[in-house]
Design a protein around this motif. Structure first.
Motif, PDB file in Angstrom:
ATOM      1  N   GLU A  86      21.896  99.766 -22.274  1.00 39.72           N
ATOM      2  CA  GLU A  86      20.587  99.142 -22.104  1.00 39.72           C
ATOM      3  C   GLU A  86      19.865  99.061 -23.448  1.00 39.72           C
ATOM      4  N   ALA A  87      19.985 100.113 -24.254  1.00 45.59           N
ATOM      5  CA  ALA A  87      19.372 100.098 -25.582  1.00 45.59           C
ATOM      6  C   ALA A  87      19.973  98.983 -26.433  1.00 45.59           C
ATOM      7  N   PHE A  88      21.293  98.821 -26.366  1.00 44.76           N
ATOM      8  CA  PHE A  88      21.940  97.762 -27.130  1.00 44.76           C
ATOM      9  C   PHE A  88      21.489  96.382 -26.649  1.00 44.76           C
ATOM     10  N   ARG A  89      21.286  96.240 -25.335  1.00 44.24           N
ATOM     11  CA  ARG A  89      20.822  94.960 -24.811  1.00 44.24           C
ATOM     12  C   ARG A  89      19.434  94.627 -25.360  1.00 44.24           C
ATOM     13  N   LEU A  90      18.566  95.618 -25.421  1.00 42.98           N
ATOM     14  CA  LEU A  90      17.221  95.404 -25.953  1.00 42.98           C
ATOM     15  C   LEU A  90      17.276  94.991 -27.422  1.00 42.98           C
ATOM     16  N   ILE A  91      18.177  95.620 -28.161  1.00 47.86           N
ATOM     17  CA  ILE A  91      18.345  95.264 -29.571  1.00 47.86           C
ATOM     18  C   ILE A  91      18.860  93.835 -29.694  1.00 47.86           C
ATOM     19  N   ASP A  92      19.827  93.485 -28.848  1.00 46.81           N
ATOM     20  CA  ASP A  92      20.358  92.117 -28.864  1.00 46.81           C
ATOM     21  C   ASP A  92      19.255  91.096 -28.596  1.00 46.81           C
TER      22      ASP A  92
END
Length: 240
Positions: A86-92
């Protein structure tokens, strides 16, 4: 820079705060918000932090510079509850927004290059538009166009028989420029004199400094994202 710590070394809230120019209340607030992992407690109930908390704080502050406070908070909360994907999705998503902003800047520059001295930019579609169709074309609400009119960004005439606002080619050009500059982070009071100068001068020279500044801010944001990514990676490695 934060304090140099050995793994497992304990820190008081004030130690962690001083290392980053923060107040102890800010550190407690970050913990309560889920930005930092839960603190340990002494036998007397006082909070204690470790190098992991210092690393988390460094990661958060670095992420704020590139992604903004709200997104950085969501990223750290996701990591701390184990939802790394989820953190990576937010960064993306944040990177996508930066790319969109770069494209917006390119669109502004392209629109400005199309301005000939003393001649409004040609727009696709009918030469004149009413407020509803123009708002839909720009992806904004009619109320936004009315607000821009009050701020002097657009100057539609009124149809004498209906009283409706009518936007000609020059108005459409100004609305497009206002829309793009708003997306670039400029305030209405900053945009109004730029558009007024473009109208008066029949050219785009007054916008060149603003565009250079916009380029600089996007570049700084991109570099800040790189720094945030490095600090977050260091935090993830320490958590592993």
């Amino acid at each position: 820079m934060g304090p140099n710590l050995q793994s497992g070394e304990q820190l008081r809230p004030i130690d962690l705060a001083r290392g980053h120019g923060l107040s102890t209340q800010a550190v407690r607030n970050y913990e309560e918000a889920g930005i930092l992992p839960a603190a340990g407690r002494t036998a007397h109930g006082y909070r204690t932090y470790t190098s992991l908390h210092a690393r988390a704080l460094r990661a958060f502050l670095a992420l704020v510079s590139g992604h903004g406070h709200q997104t950085a908070t969501s990223i750290m909360r996701s990591v701390n509850r184990g939802a790394v994907d989820e953190a990576f999705r937010l960064i993306d998503e944040s990177h996508v927004q930066l790319l969109d902003d770069r494209r917006t800047l390119q669109a502004v520059e392209s629109a400005l290059r199309g301005l000939a001295p003393g001649k409004p930019t040609a727009a696709s579609g009918p030469a004149d538009r009413f407020i509803g169709p123009l708002a839909r074309e720009l992806g904004i609400r009619p109320a936004t166009l009315r607000k821009w009119e009050r701020a002097g960004l657009v100057r539609p005439r009124r149809d004498p028989s209906t009283g409706y606002r009518v936007y000609d080619e020059a108005d459409v050009r100004d609305a497009r420029l206002a829309h793009q500059l708003r997306r670039g982070g400029y305030l209405l009071e900053q945009i109004a004199p730029l558009i007024a100068q473009v109208r008066a001068a029949g050219g785009v020279d007054p916008l060149e400094a603003a565009l250079r500044d916009w380029h600089g801010r996007l570049s700084a944001r991109g570099r800040a994202m790189l720094t945030g990514a490095a600090e977050l990676e260091a935090y993830l490695c320490e958590r592993a």
